[in-house]
Write a protein that holds these residues in place. Structure first.
Motif, PDB file in Angstrom:
ATOM      1  N   GLU A 125     -34.425  12.369  54.099  1.00 44.63           N
ATOM      2  CA  GLU A 125     -33.102  12.925  54.415  1.00 44.63           C
ATOM      3  C   GLU A 125     -32.064  11.836  54.669  1.00 44.63           C
ATOM      4  O   GLU A 125     -30.890  11.990  54.325  1.00 44.63           O
ATOM      5  CB  GLU A 125     -33.201  13.836  55.647  1.00 44.63           C
ATOM      6  CG  GLU A 125     -34.096  15.053  55.470  1.00 44.63           C
ATOM      7  CD  GLU A 125     -33.643  15.985  54.360  1.00 44.63           C
ATOM      8  OE1 GLU A 125     -32.431  16.025  54.068  1.00 44.63           O
ATOM      9  OE2 GLU A 125     -34.502  16.669  53.769  1.00 44.63           O
ATOM     10  N   HIS A 218     -25.769  16.688  56.584  1.00 41.93           N
ATOM     11  CA  HIS A 218     -25.714  15.266  56.270  1.00 41.93           C
ATOM     12  C   HIS A 218     -24.248  14.859  56.421  1.00 41.93           C
ATOM     13  O   HIS A 218     -23.392  15.363  55.682  1.00 41.93           O
ATOM     14  CB  HIS A 218     -26.197  14.992  54.841  1.00 41.93           C
ATOM     15  CG  HIS A 218     -27.629  15.372  54.604  1.00 41.93           C
ATOM     16  ND1 HIS A 218     -28.013  16.672  54.329  1.00 41.93           N
ATOM     17  CD2 HIS A 218     -28.771  14.634  54.621  1.00 41.93           C
ATOM     18  CE1 HIS A 218     -29.325  16.714  54.181  1.00 41.93           C
ATOM     19  NE2 HIS A 218     -29.818  15.498  54.348  1.00 41.93           N
ATOM     20  N   ILE A 225     -24.920   7.970  54.421  1.00 40.54           N
ATOM     21  CA  ILE A 225     -25.308   8.954  55.425  1.00 40.54           C
ATOM     22  C   ILE A 225     -25.442   8.254  56.767  1.00 40.54           C
ATOM     23  O   ILE A 225     -26.161   7.252  56.886  1.00 40.54           O
ATOM     24  CB  ILE A 225     -26.651   9.620  55.072  1.00 40.54           C
ATOM     25  CG1 ILE A 225     -26.554  10.397  53.767  1.00 40.54           C
ATOM     26  CG2 ILE A 225     -27.096  10.551  56.197  1.00 40.54           C
ATOM     27  CD1 ILE A 225     -27.878  10.971  53.308  1.00 40.54           C
ATOM     28  N   TYR A 228     -27.953  12.711  60.239  1.00 45.54           N
ATOM     29  CA  TYR A 228     -28.632  13.892  59.716  1.00 45.54           C
ATOM     30  C   TYR A 228     -28.960  14.763  60.915  1.00 45.54           C
ATOM     31  O   TYR A 228     -29.506  14.286  61.916  1.00 45.54           O
ATOM     32  CB  TYR A 228     -29.917  13.518  58.976  1.00 45.54           C
ATOM     33  CG  TYR A 228     -30.800  14.708  58.692  1.00 45.54           C
ATOM     34  CD1 TYR A 228     -30.394  15.705  57.812  1.00 45.54           C
ATOM     35  CD2 TYR A 228     -32.031  14.855  59.336  1.00 45.54           C
ATOM     36  CE1 TYR A 228     -31.192  16.818  57.567  1.00 45.54           C
ATOM     37  CE2 TYR A 228     -32.838  15.956  59.083  1.00 45.54           C
ATOM     38  CZ  TYR A 228     -32.412  16.934  58.205  1.00 45.54           C
ATOM     39  OH  TYR A 228     -33.193  18.033  57.981  1.00 45.54           O
TER      40      TYR A 228
END
Length: 263
Positions: A125, A218, A225, A228
């Motif tokens: 992620e 996100h 990023i 998360y």
């Protein structure tokens, strides 16, 4: 349990209007004038005795109000006056600011604030290698002392050096901005329905298996990023509001959204 004898109004048996409809409107008026959100409604048995009608008639009246969102039926507990649902608009903003704007008192209980190694799932992620140091910040968010959501935020530790050496932040995005110069510019949300696990149900004070809104986010600074997050919102306290606009069409200047969500 609220006493059915305290409900004003009588059924007109000579009227062409169905008994359950008359009872529905009597209950609606009683709820609006005398009952607070979350207050219990008298049992079907008590209402049946008070108004001299069959339990099926009472159930029809209550079912109609449940369908309208006036009442909530909780299996094993009874029927309660619905609490107003907060509109949940997707935006990068502070939970504290949103609750204060609504006239509610925000609060948060920190469940964990620590550095961990990224699991395979978190690594995917956050687009980092498995085992990369990650800050986990997990909180129970409250409004007027009532639990509203469980939030889990994950930030790559190298972006926030020394973060966990201090106290947990009151406003995560504010600290990321002021201390680390990280201003969330845009984000992507994935929204789905889920059922409350035993641990989440205990935190949110709902029945195990109750419906929740699960929102995975996100949040980006430029193309990277930074945060998360996974949030579990009580579905009985939130509803989604998603403004839509045709591509290439400008929003009218007079348009001013009056409803905002809490994220």
């Amino acid at each position: 349990m609220h006493n059915a004898e305290g409900i004003d109004g009588e059924l007109d048996r000579s009227s062409k209007t169905a008994m359950y409809i008359q009872l529905r409107e009597i209950l609606r008026s009683h709820i609006a004038v005398k009952l607070a959100p979350g207050a219990p409604l008298p049992s079907e048995r008590d209402l049946s005795l008070r108004f001299g009608v069959a339990r099926m008639t009472v159930r029809q009246a209550i079912d109609a109000l449940v369908a309208e969102g006036v009442l909530d039926r909780v299996v094993g507990l009874g029927t309660f006056v619905s609490r107003p649902k907060l509109d949940l608009q997707m935006k990068l903003t502070s939970y504290s600011e949103e609750m204060q704007r609504r006239g509610m008192v925000p609060d948060a209980k920190v469940l964990s604030f620590e550095q961990i190694g990224a699991s395979a799932y978190l690594a995917r992620e956050l687009k980092v290698d498995e085992g990369t140091p990650v800050v986990r910040f997990r909180r129970l968010l409250l409004a007027d002392k009532e639990p509203m959501s469980v939030d889990e935020n994950y930030i790559v530790a190298s972006r926030v050096p020394g973060f966990t050496e201090g106290p947990p932040p009151n406003s995560l995005y504010q600290v990321l901005n002021e201390k680390y110069g990280l201003v969330m510019e845009w984000g992507e949300d994935t929204i789905e329905a889920t059922a409350a696990s035993p641990s989440t149900a205990r935190l949110l004070n709902v029945e195990m298996g109750s419906p929740l809104l699960k929102i995975q986010r996100h949040a980006y600074v430029s193309k990277s990023i930074v945060d998360y997050s996974v949030s579990y919102y009580r579905a009985d306290r939130y509803k989604l509001w998603v403004p839509l606009q045709r591509p290439g069409v400008r929003t009218p200047r007079s348009y001013s959204p009056k409803r905002f969500g809490a994220l």
